[in-house]
Design a protein around this motif. Structure first.
Motif, mmCIF file in Angstrom:
data_model
loop_
_atom_site.group_PDB
_atom_site.id
_atom_site.type_symbol
_atom_site.label_atom_id
_atom_site.label_comp_id
_atom_site.label_asym_id
_atom_site.label_seq_id
_atom_site.Cartn_x
_atom_site.Cartn_y
_atom_site.Cartn_z
ATOM 1 N N UNK A 195 -4.602 3.235 2.386
ATOM 2 C CA UNK A 195 -4.443 4.647 2.036
ATOM 3 C C UNK A 195 -3.529 4.847 0.838
ATOM 4 N N UNK A 196 -2.499 4.023 0.703
ATOM 5 C CA UNK A 196 -1.609 4.162 -0.448
ATOM 6 C C UNK A 196 -2.304 3.784 -1.740
ATOM 7 N N UNK A 197 -3.317 2.946 -1.662
ATOM 8 C CA UNK A 197 -4.024 2.528 -2.863
ATOM 9 C C UNK A 197 -5.216 3.407 -3.188
ATOM 10 N N UNK A 198 -5.479 4.427 -2.356
ATOM 11 C CA UNK A 198 -6.502 5.402 -2.715
ATOM 12 C C UNK A 198 -6.041 6.198 -3.920
ATOM 13 N N UNK A 199 -6.983 6.601 -4.752
ATOM 14 C CA UNK A 199 -6.625 7.497 -5.846
ATOM 15 C C UNK A 199 -6.225 8.843 -5.253
ATOM 16 N N UNK A 241 2.703 13.120 1.594
ATOM 17 C CA UNK A 241 1.838 12.290 2.441
ATOM 18 C C UNK A 241 2.047 10.816 2.092
ATOM 19 N N UNK A 242 2.142 10.511 0.798
ATOM 20 C CA UNK A 242 2.392 9.137 0.371
ATOM 21 C C UNK A 242 3.739 8.649 0.901
ATOM 22 N N UNK A 243 4.719 9.547 0.961
ATOM 23 C CA UNK A 243 6.041 9.156 1.441
ATOM 24 C C UNK A 243 5.987 8.751 2.913
ATOM 25 N N UNK A 244 5.236 9.487 3.714
ATOM 26 C CA UNK A 244 5.115 9.147 5.138
ATOM 27 C C UNK A 244 4.435 7.789 5.293
ATOM 28 N N UNK A 245 3.351 7.582 4.552
ATOM 29 C CA UNK A 245 2.654 6.306 4.633
ATOM 30 C C UNK A 245 3.546 5.161 4.164
ATOM 31 N N UNK A 246 4.299 5.404 3.091
ATOM 32 C CA UNK A 246 5.202 4.374 2.596
ATOM 33 C C UNK A 246 6.279 4.029 3.609
ATOM 34 N N UNK A 247 6.815 5.057 4.275
ATOM 35 C CA UNK A 247 7.846 4.817 5.294
ATOM 36 C C UNK A 247 7.261 4.025 6.465
#
Length: 498
Positions: free
Chosen positions: A136-140, A205-211
């Motif tokens: 998901x983090x690598x999705x555009x 959203x990216x921050x949650x996935x990164x955490x």
């Protein structure tokens, strides 16, 4: 070129590939930066890295010091294979997907085939979290693609039934984190949980996935109790937040994946966290109802009820679950079963004495929420009957309950109020009162401009579709035009189903 042997493989955590600095190195095709990060994060020597990627140590040293530049595709392939680079990372440097994946140093054919019970093991959960967040983090960012196919029917419920089995804690390795670090992680998770609904996408959203990816990396090694349990609960919370964000965006397959992951993490955290998992099941039942899968919702609701009753859940929790059960009955037209479930929910709320601690996720369920759900379900019954008298009776009850919900709602519950108003607007269409319908929807649209919720926009889209029969009414026609050019612009491509 042959693959390096497993004995020479550098043990790189799956979450390594989601790190921001790693993705920058990949996007710039900077092999030196990548190898430096590998050494920094794994402690591997240049000799070990060279053995893994089939290069002499002086060559590796030259790349890491920036004296040698990697440009040849063949060399990049050697690095990718030697470092067990996942397919998402390979694509960033222009390589084709690998036919092999590496799990715990063992070379396996892809996709992985694991026995069902393994899905609930701690190592498998941590690996799945790393792989999902990496994907998901690598999705555009501008292309929020659905996460895959939605799982329904027995394939879903049989997977979730493992929730009722005892926890099987498996060792993952050893490395202890301090209580101060763990408290900071927990505090950050609480902050993410309370982010406003309008920030469901993009950077937050990216921050949650990164955490989630970072915490999964910590959990790849064994932690003593209670650190281990707290880490798994943090991951459960982060996975549930990610699921909510995906759900709000209409990406139901991804939402289901993260809900299931949250349930698995809560299960691994221990039996004292079973009521948290019950809340996840309640959310999954709600999602199935949104997707017009009432039988699946009913099965999940019953699974949640079994677990809640076995763990002496407070009356509020049981009342919430009874409304999910009743909602399922209403969707299939079982009016008597619906009324029985509603009566049970009302009795549970009436008899709640406050002696039991209510889980955080259930505290918002009150008389206002119950009235809103009951009103919306009476509208479902009205829409599903051909009997004109019954239709009017159900629709009138719907309007009364939703009006009561609006009166009882706390002022800060903006999204709930928007749902109530949309439900009222849809009910007035059933009653043949287009002017009242337009008034309610106008108020809901004003709230939506404040909160920016995808779920609210989808419900407005439902009203827009249903109001077509009244397109000649001036108030309806004007509101439809306004919605089509503002809030609902582009809504025809919503990812409502898989």
């Amino acid at each position: 070129m042959s693959d390096p042997s497993d004995a020479k493989r550098v043990p790189i955590p799956s979450a390594f590939w989601t790190r921001g600095e790693v993705q920058v190195a990949l996007s710039r095709e900077d092999a030196g930066a990548l190898l430096r990060l590998v050494r920094q994060r794994t402690g591997a020597s240049q000799h070990a890295i060279g053995a893994a990627i089939d290069m002499a140590q002086p060559h590796v040293s030259g790349i890491m010091r920036g004296r040698r530049e990697v440009t040849a595709l063949k060399t990049w392939r050697r690095i990718a294979d030697g470092l067990s680079m996942p397919n998402e990372a390979r694509r960033m440097i222009g390589l084709a997907d690998s036919d092999w994946v590496y799990e715990g140093g063992i070379r396996r054919s892809s996709p992985l085939s694991s026995p069902p019970g393994d899905l609930w093991s701690a190592p498998r959960m941590v690996r799945d979290a790393a792989e999902m967040t990496l994907r998901d983090l690598m999705k555009r960012r501008e292309a929020l693609a659905a996460g895959g196919a939605l799982v329904v029917g027995t394939a879903l419920t049989e997977t979730l039934e493992h929730w009722l089995l005892p926890t099987d804690a498996g060792p993952l390795g050893r490395r202890t984190i301090g209580d101060g670090e763990l408290m900071r992680i927990e505090a950050a998770t609480v902050a993410m949980r309370h982010w406003d609904d309008r920030w469901k996408l993009g950077i937050r959203r990216k921050a949650v996935l990164g955490q989630l990816s970072e915490v999964a990396e910590l959990a790849e090694v064994f932690q003593p109790e209670p650190v281990r349990s707290r880490l798994f609960m943090v991951m459960a919370e982060l996975a549930k937040i990610s699921a909510s964000m995906s759900y709000d965006a209409g990406d139901h397959p991804s939402a289901q994946e993260y809900y299931t992951l949250a349930l698995r993490f809560a299960h691994q955290a221990g039996p004292e966290h079973r009521l948290y998992g019950v809340g996840v099941l309640a959310d999954m039942a709600r999602q199935m109802l949104d997707l017009k899968r009432p039988q699946d919702a009913l099965e999940i609701s019953r699974l949640a009820l079994d677990s809640a009753q076995a763990h002496a859940a407070p009356g509020i929790v049981l009342a919430l679950l009874r409304t999910r059960e009743g909602w399922s009955y209403a969707r299939v037209g079982r009016a008597e079963a619906w009324r029985r479930s509603v009566a049970q929910a009302e009795d549970l709320l009436d008899n709640e004495d406050g002696s039991s601690e209510v889980p955080e996720w259930a505290r918002s369920f009150d008389r206002a929420e119950l009235a809103g759900v009951v009103g919306a379900r009476y509208r479902d019954l009205a829409a599903g009957t051909e009997d004109r008298a019954a239709r009017t009776r159900y629709a009138t009850a719907s309007a009364d309950y939703i009006t009561q919900a609006l009166r009882l709602r706390a002022p800060e519950k903006l999204r709930n109020r928007a749902f109530d108003l949309i439900g009222l607007g849809r009910t007035y269409l059933v009653l043949g009162e287009p002017g009242e319908a337009a008034s309610a929807i106008s108020r809901a649209a004003s709230l939506e401009r404040t909160i920016g919720s995808g779920r609210v926009r989808r419900r407005l889209h439902d009203w827009y579709t249903e109001s077509a029969a009244y397109h000649r009414d001036p108030a309806i026609a004007q509101l439809r035009d306004e919605l089509a050019t503002t809030l609902l612009d582009g809504q025809s491509n919503l990812k409502e189903t898989a």
